[in-house]
Scaffold this active site. Structure first.
Site, short mmCIF file in Angstrom:
data_model
loop_
_atom_site.label_atom_id
_atom_site.label_comp_id
_atom_site.label_asym_id
_atom_site.label_seq_id
_atom_site.Cartn_x
_atom_site.Cartn_y
_atom_site.Cartn_z
CG ASN A 5 -7.92 -2.21 -4.79
OD1 ASN A 5 -7.03 -3.02 -4.54
ND2 ASN A 5 -8.16 -1.19 -3.98
CG ASP A 29 -2.02 1.02 1.14
OD1 ASP A 29 -2.38 1.42 0.01
OD2 ASP A 29 -2.52 1.43 2.19
C1 IPE Z 1 -5.43 -2.68 0.17
O1 IPE Z 1 -5.12 -1.35 -0.01
C2 IPE Z 1 -5.39 -3.42 -1.14
C3 IPE Z 1 -4.08 -3.54 -1.77
C4 IPE Z 1 -2.95 -3.10 -1.30
C5 IPE Z 1 -4.07 -4.27 -3.01
P1 IPE Z 1 -6.25 -0.24 -0.23
O2 IPE Z 1 -5.53 1.03 -0.46
O3 IPE Z 1 -7.20 -0.68 -1.27
O4 IPE Z 1 -7.00 -0.24 1.18
P2 IPE Z 1 -7.80 0.93 1.90
O5 IPE Z 1 -8.73 1.51 0.89
O6 IPE Z 1 -6.78 1.93 2.36
O7 IPE Z 1 -8.48 0.28 3.05
C1 IPE Z 2 -1.74 0.09 -3.25
O1 IPE Z 2 -1.47 1.46 -3.31
C2 IPE Z 2 -1.98 -0.52 -4.60
C3 IPE Z 2 -3.35 -0.98 -4.82
C4 IPE Z 2 -4.34 -0.89 -3.96
C5 IPE Z 2 -3.64 -1.57 -6.11
P1 IPE Z 2 -2.65 2.52 -3.34
O2 IPE Z 2 -2.99 2.81 -4.75
O3 IPE Z 2 -3.78 2.10 -2.47
O4 IPE Z 2 -1.91 3.77 -2.70
P2 IPE Z 2 -2.55 4.86 -1.76
O5 IPE Z 2 -3.13 4.13 -0.57
O6 IPE Z 2 -3.61 5.57 -2.54
O7 IPE Z 2 -1.41 5.74 -1.39
MG MG Z 3 -4.17 2.41 -0.48
#
Ligand code: IPE
Ligand code: IPE
Ligand code: MG
Length: 239
Positions: free
Chosen positions: A68, A20
Site C-alpha cells: 500500500n 477493502d
Molecule cells: C488489501 O487491499 C490491503 C488492505 C485491505 C489493507 P488492496 O486494495 O491493497 O488489495 P488489491 O490491490 O486490490 O489486491
Molecule cells: C482498503 O480500501 C483500505 C486500504 C487498502 C488501506 P481501498 O483503499 O483499497 O479501496 P478500493 O479497493 O480502492 O476501493
Molecule cells: Mg482495495
C-alpha cells in the site's frame, strides 16, 4: 442469501477481515479517497464492537499492506492519521473496553509517534482477553521470510538444529505466534483475491467474499458471513 440471518451456533473463534473498498465507496459519493478511509475506520469500530458482543475471541484486520506504500503520499498520510487517531482513542478507553491489541507487520517503517502508540497499546492491553490484531505494513510473504530468516539466524548461531523445525515451531516465529489460525476470512468489496494476507495462517480458513464495500459493512453482513461459514463442510483433507 438473506440478510439478517442469525444463528444460534457459536461464532468462529477467530475471524479475519480484509477491509477493502474504501476508495470505491468514496468515488461513488464523489468524495476524496481519504473520506472513504475515514468511513472505513468507522466500520471497523462498529464491527469490532459487534464481534465482542458475539463472543469472537480474535479479530484480525488488514489495515495497511506492504504494497500500500505505492499509493499517493497524501492517501498514505491520511490513513496514518486515522490510525493515530484510532490508537489514541483506544488508549484513552483502554480500561473501559478491555481489548487486547497486537500488531502484525513491520512497524519500523511507521513514524516514531505511531510506533510508540502501537507499543503502548500492546503493552497496556496485554492482560485482556478479547484480541484485535492489526495488520499494519503487513505482507504474508514478508512475514514468512522474516520468520525463516530468524530461524536461520538461530540455527547459524547453534541455538537451533534444522531437523528441529516443524510446522508448530515455525508458526512461533510468525507475527501471529500463539494466535490460533482464523477459521473465517472475509473480504468485502467484490474482489476475490488474498492480496498477501495471512498466507500461512489461512491454510484451512473458509473464505467468504462479499459484494459490499467496507464502509457499508454492517453487523448484518457479519451475520451473513458467519451463516455461510456454518453451512460449509470443513473436511481438512479427510472425507
Ligand atoms: C488489501 O487491499 C490491503 C488492505 C485491505 C489493507 P488492496 O486494495 O491493497 O488489495 P488489491 O490491490 O486490490 O489486491
Ligand atoms: C482498503 O480500501 C483500505 C486500504 C487498502 C488501506 P481501498 O483503499 O483499497 O479501496 P478500493 O479497493 O480502492 O476501493
Ligand atoms: Mg482495495
Amino acid at each position: 442469501m438473506a440478510l439478517s440471518e442469525k444463528t444460534t451456533l457459536p461464532p468462529p473463534r477467530h475471524i479475519a477481515i480484509i477491509m477493502d473498498g474504501n476508495g470505491r465507496w468514496a468515488k461513488k459519493k464523489g468524495l476524496p479517497r481519504t473520506a472513504g478511509h475515514a468511513a472505513g475506520a468507522e466500520a471497523f469500530r462498529r464491527i469490532a464492537n459487534y464481534c465482542r458482543t458475539l463472543g469472537v475471541e480474535y479479530l484480525t484486520v488488514y489495515a495497511f499492506s506492504t504494497e500500500n506504500w505505492k499509493r499517493s503520499q497524501e492517501e498514505v498520510a491520511g490513513i496514518m492519521k486515522l490510525l493515530k487517531n484510532y490508537l489514541e482513542e483506544a488508549l484513552r478507553d483502554m480500561e473501559k473496553n478491555r481489548v487486547r491489541f497486537r500488531f502484525f507487520g513491520d512497524l519500523s517503517r511507521l513514524s516514531p509517534q505511531l510506533q510508540k502508540l502501537c507499543l503502548d497499546a500492546e503493552q497496556r492491553s496485554h492482560e485482556y482477553d478479547v484480541q484485535v490484531n492489526f495488520c499494519l505494513n503487513y505482507g504474508g510473504r514478508d512475514e514468512i521470510v522474516r520468520a525463516a530468516r530468524e530461524f536461520a539466524r538461530e540455527a547459524a548461531e547453534g541455538r537451533r538444529r534444522p531437523e528441529e523445525l516443524t510446522e508448530e515451531l515455525f508458526a512461533g516465529y510468525l507475527y501471529s505466534a500463539q494466535v490460533p489460525d482464523p477459521e473465517l476470512i472475509i473480504r468485502p468489496s467484490g474482489e476475490k483475491r488474498i492480496s498477501n494476507f495471512l498466507l500461512w495462517q489461512s491454510a484451512y480458513a473458509e473464505y467468504v467474499f462479499m459484494n459490499v464495500l467496507w464502509p457499508d459493512f454492517a453487523p448484518e453482513h457479519l451475520d451473513e458471513a458467519i451463516g455461510e461459514y456454518h453451512r460449509r463442510n470443513r473436511r481438512f483433507g479427510g472425507t
